[in-house]
Design an enzyme around this catalytic site. Structure first.
Site, PDB file in Angstrom:
ATOM      1  N   GLU B  52       0.871  -1.334  -0.035  1.00  0.00           N
ATOM      2  CA  GLU B  52       0.406   0.067  -0.134  1.00  0.00           C
ATOM      3  C   GLU B  52       1.241   1.149   0.242  1.00  0.00           C
ATOM      4  O   GLU B  52       0.582   2.458  -0.588  1.00  0.00           O
ATOM      5  CB  GLU B  52      -1.139  -0.463   1.127  1.00  0.00           C
ATOM      6  CG  GLU B  52      -1.843  -1.142   0.631  1.00  0.00           C
ATOM      7  CD  GLU B  52      -2.241  -2.229   1.358  1.00  0.00           C
ATOM      8  OE1 GLU B  52      -0.553  -2.495   2.145  1.00  0.00           O
ATOM      9  OE2 GLU B  52      -2.558  -3.096   1.786  1.00  0.00           O
ATOM     10  N   PHE B 114     -11.143  -7.583  13.738  1.00  0.00           N
ATOM     11  CA  PHE B 114     -10.332  -7.956  12.738  1.00  0.00           C
ATOM     12  C   PHE B 114     -10.331  -6.574  11.770  1.00  0.00           C
ATOM     13  O   PHE B 114     -11.289  -6.006  11.576  1.00  0.00           O
ATOM     14  CB  PHE B 114     -10.830  -9.310  12.155  1.00  0.00           C
ATOM     15  CG  PHE B 114      -9.737 -10.238  11.449  1.00  0.00           C
ATOM     16  CD1 PHE B 114      -8.496  -9.986  12.196  1.00  0.00           C
ATOM     17  CD2 PHE B 114     -10.592  -9.251   9.647  1.00  0.00           C
ATOM     18  CE1 PHE B 114      -7.167 -10.626  10.752  1.00  0.00           C
ATOM     19  CE2 PHE B 114      -8.903 -10.539   9.116  1.00  0.00           C
ATOM     20  CZ  PHE B 114      -7.783 -10.715   9.751  1.00  0.00           C
ATOM     21  N   GLN B 115      -8.568  -6.796  12.322  1.00  0.00           N
ATOM     22  CA  GLN B 115      -7.812  -5.462  11.295  1.00  0.00           C
ATOM     23  C   GLN B 115      -9.204  -4.337  10.903  1.00  0.00           C
ATOM     24  O   GLN B 115      -8.911  -3.419  10.514  1.00  0.00           O
ATOM     25  CB  GLN B 115      -8.710  -6.016   9.225  1.00  0.00           C
ATOM     26  CG  GLN B 115      -7.531  -7.351   9.193  1.00  0.00           C
ATOM     27  CD  GLN B 115      -7.775  -7.754   7.631  1.00  0.00           C
ATOM     28  OE1 GLN B 115      -8.113  -7.518   7.064  1.00  0.00           O
ATOM     29  NE2 GLN B 115      -5.984  -7.819   7.900  1.00  0.00           N
ATOM     30  N   LYS B 164     -18.108  -0.826   5.660  1.00  0.00           N
ATOM     31  CA  LYS B 164     -18.422  -1.699   4.739  1.00  0.00           C
ATOM     32  C   LYS B 164     -20.111  -2.327   5.437  1.00  0.00           C
ATOM     33  O   LYS B 164     -20.489  -2.497   3.635  1.00  0.00           O
ATOM     34  CB  LYS B 164     -17.411  -3.494   5.752  1.00  0.00           C
ATOM     35  CG  LYS B 164     -17.686  -4.478   4.076  1.00  0.00           C
ATOM     36  CD  LYS B 164     -17.314  -6.005   4.595  1.00  0.00           C
ATOM     37  CE  LYS B 164     -16.897  -6.590   3.294  1.00  0.00           C
ATOM     38  NZ  LYS B 164     -16.545  -7.954   3.909  1.00  0.00           N
ATOM     39  N   MET B 481      24.688   9.343   2.120  1.00  0.00           N
ATOM     40  CA  MET B 481      24.317  10.115   2.589  1.00  0.00           C
ATOM     41  C   MET B 481      23.832  10.546   4.424  1.00  0.00           C
ATOM     42  O   MET B 481      25.034  11.046   4.702  1.00  0.00           O
ATOM     43  CB  MET B 481      22.938  10.888   2.242  1.00  0.00           C
ATOM     44  CG  MET B 481      22.709  12.099   2.854  1.00  0.00           C
ATOM     45  SD  MET B 481      23.078  13.512   1.811  1.00  0.00           S
ATOM     46  CE  MET B 481      22.181  14.194   0.642  1.00  0.00           C
TER      47      MET B 481
HETATM   48  C1  LIG Z   1      12.242   6.060   5.125  1.00  0.00           C
HETATM   49  C2  LIG Z   1      14.003   5.986   4.776  1.00  0.00           C
HETATM   50  N1  LIG Z   1      15.129   5.401   6.122  1.00  0.00           N
HETATM   51  C3  LIG Z   1      15.651   6.882   6.621  1.00  0.00           C
HETATM   52  C4  LIG Z   1      16.227   7.901   5.871  1.00  0.00           C
HETATM   53  C5  LIG Z   1      17.416   8.170   6.246  1.00  0.00           C
HETATM   54  N2  LIG Z   1      18.277   8.349   4.834  1.00  0.00           N
HETATM   55  C6  LIG Z   1      18.615   9.417   4.132  1.00  0.00           C
HETATM   56  S1  LIG Z   1      19.305   9.076   2.821  1.00  0.00           S
HETATM   57  C7  LIG Z   1      19.771   7.627   3.509  1.00  0.00           C
HETATM   58  C8  LIG Z   1      21.016   6.455   2.802  1.00  0.00           C
HETATM   59  C9  LIG Z   1      20.146   6.655   1.326  1.00  0.00           C
HETATM   60  O1  LIG Z   1      21.071   5.184   0.002  1.00  0.00           O
HETATM   61  P1  LIG Z   1      20.851   5.147  -1.088  1.00  0.00           P
HETATM   62  O2  LIG Z   1      19.438   5.054  -1.777  1.00  0.00           O
HETATM   63  O3  LIG Z   1      21.859   4.071  -1.428  1.00  0.00           O
HETATM   64  O4  LIG Z   1      21.182   6.531  -1.420  1.00  0.00           O
HETATM   65  P2  LIG Z   1      22.891   7.480  -1.277  1.00  0.00           P
HETATM   66  O5  LIG Z   1      22.594   8.274  -0.831  1.00  0.00           O
HETATM   67  O6  LIG Z   1      23.597   6.229  -1.827  1.00  0.00           O
HETATM   68  O7  LIG Z   1      22.810   8.310  -2.972  1.00  0.00           O
HETATM   69  C10 LIG Z   1      18.930   7.364   4.284  1.00  0.00           C
HETATM   70  C11 LIG Z   1      19.463   5.549   5.707  1.00  0.00           C
HETATM   71  C12 LIG Z   1      15.037   7.694   4.532  1.00  0.00           C
HETATM   72  N3  LIG Z   1      15.368   9.354   4.151  1.00  0.00           N
HETATM   73  N4  LIG Z   1      13.997   7.495   4.598  1.00  0.00           N
END
Ligand SMILES: Cc1ncc(C[n+]2csc(CCOP(=O)(O)OP(=O)(O)O)c2C)c(N)n1
Ligand SMILES: [Mg+2]
Lengths: 186, 584
Positions: B52, B114-115, B164, B481
């Site tokens: 979803e 449920f749900q 529902k 990042m």
């Molecule tokens: C759902 C979620 N969890 C954690 C983060 C924190 N976060 C930001 S960038 C990142 C790393 C992303 O890695 P990747 O997709 O390989 O991209 P890159 O930075 O290596 O280009 C994380 C863990 C986030 N933005 N979203």
């Protein structure tokens, strides 16, 4: 900056007063919010305050227009002018909210609160409690040989003052409604 | 005219009457009557996602690339809770969505059935508005109101929770009428304030337009007016991540994106300007950096449809509440009627200053050796796809910022990215939504390997619906990042920021029946990209890139716009002080 000749300060013609002076002084404001009385409306307002970290000093709510299904929420809140402006704008954009009024800045207003005090006391204290109740024009709505329930209506400060006087005399329980407020005049 | 029908039928009828052609969803017990109606009609396509969250992001991609609201249909309980991330994402980026959730029958609400989940309670803070409909007679009007609220004022996601029994029961339905809704946000700006802004524009020596997603949300006419305004005044223009494409990247007044990973010239111009004209942006913390030293010398005007955006974080001198398109139209009219004046002497000096900043060439990089630099990969992707009818989505991370820096957007609605929430896992499903809306276009998701894995199950959706989405993964085998911040802030202690145990992306593509391409040699890159473009079907492109590349320019947290780190600033450790380190 000087070359731009831009006047600062509030504009009364604007639908929103978006030019607050940004001081750091915390002010207390009373807001009146007219909202459609639909399920969850109060939760929306309260959730906004908790979610964004605003203060609620007091909050009252009741349906005031049964045919139009409108409720009036009176909120006493505190914050810097910037925060107060932000609160009004945030409350104003809740979809079922019809109007937001800042009674503190829109002109003189009256504020009243109702409170009930249970005082458990005997002898001298009993006499003194009744005497003070009389001075404060407080009603006795319940009494036994050892207790009174007083009902007082007034500004919150008056209620606070009465509470302080009752405390040494045997104040046992307090119920307060929170503030209801209306603008004075027409 | 009122017609009697079941709630389930009413839902499909209302969607048709609202002009919906595509719904993204996933069935379950509490929405079976609606799915039965979906089965018996041909007007609306239903895209069966694999999760979803994917449905909501796909609807966001659809909405952002078309300007129409995206529609989602999911079941109660877990269906609804899985939608929460997407709703929050859409709320922060002001994307219009109508999300329909099934609910247990009214007589079971509150019994931990449920749900059962308190869907309106859970989603109250992450929707613009939501409704629980308890009477079939109210369902039609609520559906129409939902579309109105989602698309008027500042757009956003709305949700309708439908028990529902309300779906099974019969009630009366009326087609939408020209809106009778009480919800009518102000769209016209105040003329005195607009005139005040024009007066400021006439004398400003160092003006700048700072534009945001609001220009795009306001519709193509607003972007057109912005172009006219920029070209007529000769003022420089920069944009947030969300506003890219409103002004064309090839325009000579374009300074590039601003903000934490914005261009040097854009951030310096924001810092030194004397008149800042914010059009449909919201002074997000990715933009302002530390508030106290944000553009200290400027008079600030702010055009926004949402009064709560004005003065929220930055003190505004000229506030204008209204829809960007309406306000720009009036602004242009007033500026023209007063004789099209600007301070040409001041402007000329301002532009020569800006040219000095531009000369820094802050996006410069050198591709050398046998490892592909991510910037190089995007530069080649740009060169080989920019003449296509192209839509770009992204995931979240370094690759997202590089995509914003190295790809050029000439038109609005061509760039979908998760700005406010920064949701990893957004880009792939969003690309599916975009491709559904634009079947003939080239849709590319610029991804990081870690983000991409968060919603990779949607490969099934892409295959089932024959959607030729291109997944361009800049694979640095790192949560890049996060790693970069650990380098800057935590002494290169790379705690949990390695993408370990990655799948073989080519085999993964093949397992779904899609095409997989792997590329690690800069010399093969162009051919590989061409192969991706020319393949008629979904592609997973595994582009192995430099693992420890940093994304610059960067305003370190807690710093001002004029304290950017640039490529070649190798002294990256300790640049963030204690005060900055608590910021995210
Ligand atoms: C759902 C979620 N969890 C954690 C983060 C924190 N976060 C930001 S960038 C990142 C790393 C992303 O890695 P990747 O997709 O390989 O991209 P890159 O930075 O290596 O280009 C994380 C863990 C986030 N933005 N979203
Ligand atoms: Mg990565």
């Amino acid at each position: 900056m000087a070359a731009l000749k831009i006047k600062k300060g509030a504009t009364s013609h604007s639908a929103y007063n978006l030019r607050p002076n940004f001081s750091d002084v915390v002010e207390k404001h009373t807001l009146a919010v007219l909202v459609e009385n639909e399920p969850g409306a109060l939760a929306r307002v309260i959730g906004l305050f908790s979610g964004r970290g605003y203060n609620i000093d007091s909050l009252t709510v009741a349906e005031v227009d049964h045919t139009g299904h409108l409720s009036r929420i009176t909120i006493v809140t505190s914050g810097t002018p910037q925060v107060i402006e932000q609160i009004k704008a945030q409350v104003g954009r809740i979809v079922p909210v019809h109007e937001v009024h800042d009674l503190t800045v829109e002109g003189p207003s009256v504020e009243r609160e109702l409170a009930m005090f249970k005082v458990i006391c005997k002898g001298e204290h009993r006499v003194e409690a009744l005497r003070l109740a009389d001075i404060f024009r407080v009603n006795v709505v319940d009494s036994t040989l050892e207790s009174f329930v007083f009902e007082i209506t007034g500004a919150p400060e008056k209620i606070d003052a009465f509470a302080e006087l009752m405390r040494p005399l045997g104040l046992a329980d307090v119920a307060r409604t929170g503030v209801a407020a209306l603008a004075r005049g027409v | 005219m009122k017609r009697q029908m079941t709630g389930a039928k009413m839902i499909v009828q209302a969607l048709i009457d609202q002009g919906v052609d595509t719904v993204f969803g996933y069935p379950g017990g509490a929405v079976l009557p609606i799915y039965d109606e979906v089965f018996q009609q041909n007007s609306i396509k239903h895209v069966l996602v694999r999760h979803e969250q994917g449905a909501v992001h796909a609807a966001e991609g659809y909405a952002r690339s078309t300007g129409k609201p995206g529609v989602v249909l999911v079941t109660s309980g877990p269906g609804a809770t899985n939608a929460v991330t997407g709703l929050t994402d859409a709320l922060l980026d002001s994307i219009p969505l109508v999300v329909l959730t099934g609910q247990v029958p009214t007589f079971m609400i509150g019994s931990d059935a449920f749900q059962e989940a308190d869907t309106v309670g859970i989603t109250r803070p992450c929707t613009k508005h939501n409704w629980l409909v308890k009477e079939t007679d109210n369902l039609g009007a609520t559906l129409h109101e939902a579309f109105h609220v989602a698309t008027h004022g500042r757009p956003g996601p709305v949700l309708i929770d439908i028990p529902k029994d309300v779906q099974f029961a019969t009630g009366s339905y009326e087609s939408p009428k020209p809106s009778t809704s009480r919800y009518q946000p102000q769209v016209k700006g105040n003329m005195e304030e607009i005139t005040e802004l024009v007066a400021a524009m006439e004398t400003a020596k160092r003006p700048i337009f700072y534009t945001g997603g609001g220009v795009i949300n306001s519709g193509p006419a607003a972007s057109q007016l912005l172009r006219e305004l920029v070209d007529a005044t000769g003022f420089p223009v920069t944009s947030t991540l969300m506003g890219l494409g409103a002004y064309p990247a090839s325009g000579d007044k374009w300074l590039g994106m601003l903000g934490m990973h914005g261009l040097y010239e854009a951030n310096m111009a924001m810092h030194d300007c004397d008149l800042m004209i914010n059009i449909g942006a919201r002074f997000d913390d990715r933009i302002t950096g530390v508030i106290d030293s944000f553009s200290p010398k400027s008079t600030k005007a702010h055009i926004d449809i949402d009064p709560s955006s004005i003065n929220k974080v930055i003190r505004i001198d000229i506030p204008i509440v209204g829809d960007v398109g309406h306000v720009l139209e009036d602004l242009l009219k007033v500026w023209k009627s007063r004789g099209r004046k600007t301070n040409s002497e001041g402007l000329a000096k301002w532009w020569s200053k800006i040219e000095e900043w531009r000369a820094k060439d802050c996006l410069k990089f050198t591709q050398s050796g046998k490892v592909i630099k991510p910037q190089h990969a995007l530069t080649r992707l740009e060169a080989l796809t920019k003449d296509h009818d192209r839509y770009i989505t992204t995931e979240v991370g370094q690759h997202q910022m590089w995509a914003a820096q190295y790809l050029g957007f000439e038109e609005p609605n061509r760039w979908m990215t998760s700005g406010g929430l920064g949701t990893m896992g957004y880009g792939f499903p969003a690309s599916i939504g975009v491709q559904m809306a634009h079947p003939e276009s080239l849709v590319i998701n610029v991804a990081g390997e870690a983000s991409w894995l968060m919603n990779m199950q949607e490969m099934g959706t892409a295959m089932q619906f024959g959607l030729p989405v291109k997944q361009f993964i800049l694979n640095n085998e790192r949560l890049g990042m996060v790693r970069q911040w650990q380098e800057l802030l935590h002494g290169e202690r790379y705690s949990q920021s390695w993408s370990e145990a990655l799948p073989d992306f080519v085999k993964l593509a093949e397992a779904f029946g899609a095409k997989g391409i792997i590329c690690s040699d800069p010399d093969d890159l162009d051919d590989a990209i061409m192969e991706m473009i020319n393949y008629d079907g979904p592609v997973i492109f595994d582009c192995l890139v430099e693992k420890h590349e940093n994304c610059f320019p960067m305003i370190p947290s807690g710093k001002a716009h004029n304290e950017m780190l640039l490529p070649g600033d190798h002294e990256t450790q300790g640049v963030i002080d204690a005060k900055g380190s608590v910021l995210v």
